[in-house]
Design a protein around this motif. Sequence first.
Motif: not given
Lengths: 764, 158
Positions: A24-31, A33, A36
């Motif tokens: 979920a974090a990866k598909v929403t851009g919340e993860a 890196y 970021d």
Amino acid sequence: MVHGSPVEIPRPSVGVSVPRVDGAAKVTGEALYVDDLPKRDGELHGATVRSPVARGVLRGVRLDPAFNWSDVTIVQAADIAVNTVALIVDDQPILAATHVNHVYEPVVLLACADKAKLARAVRAVTLDIEPLPPVFDMEQSLAKVEIIAGEDNVQKRYLITKGRADVKVEPGAVNGESATAIDAAIAACDVVVTGRYFAHHQEQMYIEPQGVVAWWDTDGAHATGSIQCPFYVHKAFTKAFLLDADRIHITQAVTGGGFGGKEEYPSIIALHAALLAQKSGAPVRMIYDRKEDIEATTKRHPCICEITSGCDRDGTLRALSIRMIMDGGAYVTLTPVVLSRGTLHAAGAYRWDDVRIESIAVATNTPPNGAFRGFGAPQTIWAIERHLDAVAKKLGRDPIDLKEQNVLREGDVTSTGQVLRSSVAGAECLEKAVLASDYRAKRARGPVVSGRTARGIGAAVFMHGAGFTGSGERYLKGKVAVDLLAGGRLGIRTASTDIGQGTETVFRQIAADAAGIAVDAVDFAVPSTTTCPDSGPTVASRTVMVVGSIVENAAKQLSARVRAEVEAHGGTFGEATDRLIAREGPITSLLQYAPPSFITWDDTTYKGDAYPCYGWACDVAEVEVDLDTFEVTVVDFWSATDVGKAINPVMCKGQIEGGSLQAIGWAVSEEITWRDGHITNPRMTNYIIPTSLDAPRFQTILVEAPFAMGPGGGAKGIGELPMDGGAPAIAAAVEHAVGVAMGSLPLTPERILAAKQASERTSA
Amino acid sequence: MKISLTLNGAPRELDSAPLVRLLDALRGPLGLTGTKEGCGEGECGSCTVLLDGDPVNACLVPIGQCEGRAITTVEGLGEMAHLSPLQRCFIDEGGAQCGICTPGMLISAEALLRRVPDPDEPTIREALAGNLCRCTGYQRIVESVRRAAELLREGAAR
Ligand code: FES
Ligand code: FES
């Protein structure tokens, strides 16, 4: 917590494709890196000034007096307490001090708050280098045309012998001295075949470039970034900064792919950022752009294998002699281990009576080669598979029949003398892939020519050792901590990083099943050297098999205590947990890996159980070759792969497909080109990795030959295996399509055309 | 210069030199780091965003050209608690591994599904050809998009 998942996860969860926990974090851009991560107060950007010369004496560094250096931090070799990147051999400086040994070698570090000014500052530094003659070719290095490293340019050598008494004791000669016993064993065979095979560099090309943010405070040094092995960086900091272990804090940020490229290299970028941070007193963010990443970081080792083999007329393989050279590049980095794995896989997945394999890694004046998925094995498996194709041709048989006849089976003995007692699935994988692909009918039909394309099919059979070589795990003592948490939850603390493979999810599945709780009742801590024990590096297809089994045992231990409490005083699992914690305080199970007791390995003779077990596979590739341009398109790809036990089938297939496509890219389109030690194609526009249109349809068959010591009912390593078979399967298919037997990678149109012309000349 | 644009449906203003890359404006002053940089030269597609509904590489678009236009980034597709069918399928079908290509992939897929509700496999592969992924081998990404199209056609809630 498993977010956004509409499906209820069944119990037990092993064998179920639990959705990726970090999804979920990866598909929403919340993860977040590394690039970021929120900017820290006063943060500076860091940059590196690199050598434009392949080999030379560093006479000095000139800073343009016209440039305003007042707000630029400058670090040179003299600023470093111990100027060494700690790894296997301490030969690589953090910054070049007296000599440069490859183009792109770091010499000066700069930091500035203004990124545009920083770029100008890099151009305002001139390196005064007196050139020396460089060596770029590994055979010239071996021939010592120049001594560029140590006494003889040699970084490491190994010798494996097996079979007849005289073969077994043959001396470890590499240069000059002849290997008479193995030559005699081969000469006694009915059919003798000799070949030379070459495998080339490969760039990892993770889509997220390398990056680290480093800072210092009263607790010591901190670095957070795109890091596959936090404890490698920790070790490097201990050495370079002369710091106590508890003054170093290395933490993984969400990592955008690694494939080995972020195994050892991050130590360098992290040291660089931390040096700048130390000198400036400000946090420093260092993120490579694509060009710098391709130029400066490690690649797959090029490798030459010269193979002579002998077999009976009926195809029974008898004797094998291999001389192999790997190009380590300018510094040793992980080369001894890569060479080791390459050597141990050089005999392929086959039975041989007499074996002699001598391997040698030499230095060249190119950037150091290092870890890349497969770790030396894809190079030597390429060679032995191509070689067996040549043997089959000489015998007038289809290669798959020869391979089926000789593939290692239960009870057989490998080239190091390891008796394969269980979990041996080469024949099963072969059978399944051949059936699924309709290989035999397609081979029998011959190449299908329609218009200006010819279609052919080819196969490769291979195995890959799971986990560290030999006694590796015994020295490593990998540890995992699992905490018992309020309400009956578990928290896993490990240094094993999830760089995309799905470790976070799979570890939760293993722990949940071991404890008999739900997957979303298990937490996974961000890997950090401060809060997690050293589980050993995230490499060698060891994470699930080795570290996963520690997780499993620790979770079992904790749940046994809770269940005993339930037994004694009643209540739910959660209530019993809370009572235990109230009574005893924090409860943690800190366990260390116990390698299987049956493993015996001798590091000096290279004899014994090279790996606790092997993953097995058979890849079949179907290709179309354009008869005008000789362009190769892989149109279909079957892989029957033995994973022991698929903990999470979707992720498992994802590993196999992704690894296979990297192999396909390596085989047909990826090529690093060089001029005077410079890379001439350091961009995604001219180093061509496959797109969605280049990728074939993958038909992946999971085979499960459980390893008794593997977690979740027998899981083995899967990370590297899929990188091994693609290239030889494709080359066999190209040979089937157009009749050209390629011994050198990559299979680019120019090379195929040249090989075709050469073979026409010799047959004319 | 002052630039006004619509970002994920909401009006936004920023003060920026016109030649600043849209990618840097998004990740910097506009505070959305979901859009990633993999190459900075229009090759990898990890910076893909929708500009008035069309997928573009944000590393190649100067912010000055975005005046008055509508931009959609991955943050505009759905939230952790309310994932879009496309996002959910990328998780369930294994379309995201390391995830660094995922925001760009999702945006390209979103653009496709807005145009073509029932794409066949070659159409999906074509639409994603500008987005490099080094982890998955693409098969599970294609599968994720196909499955999402199915869900959308079945009228799953968005
Ligand atoms: S960063 Fe824009 S295309 Fe790669
Ligand atoms: S998931 Fe890693 S690059 Fe696509």
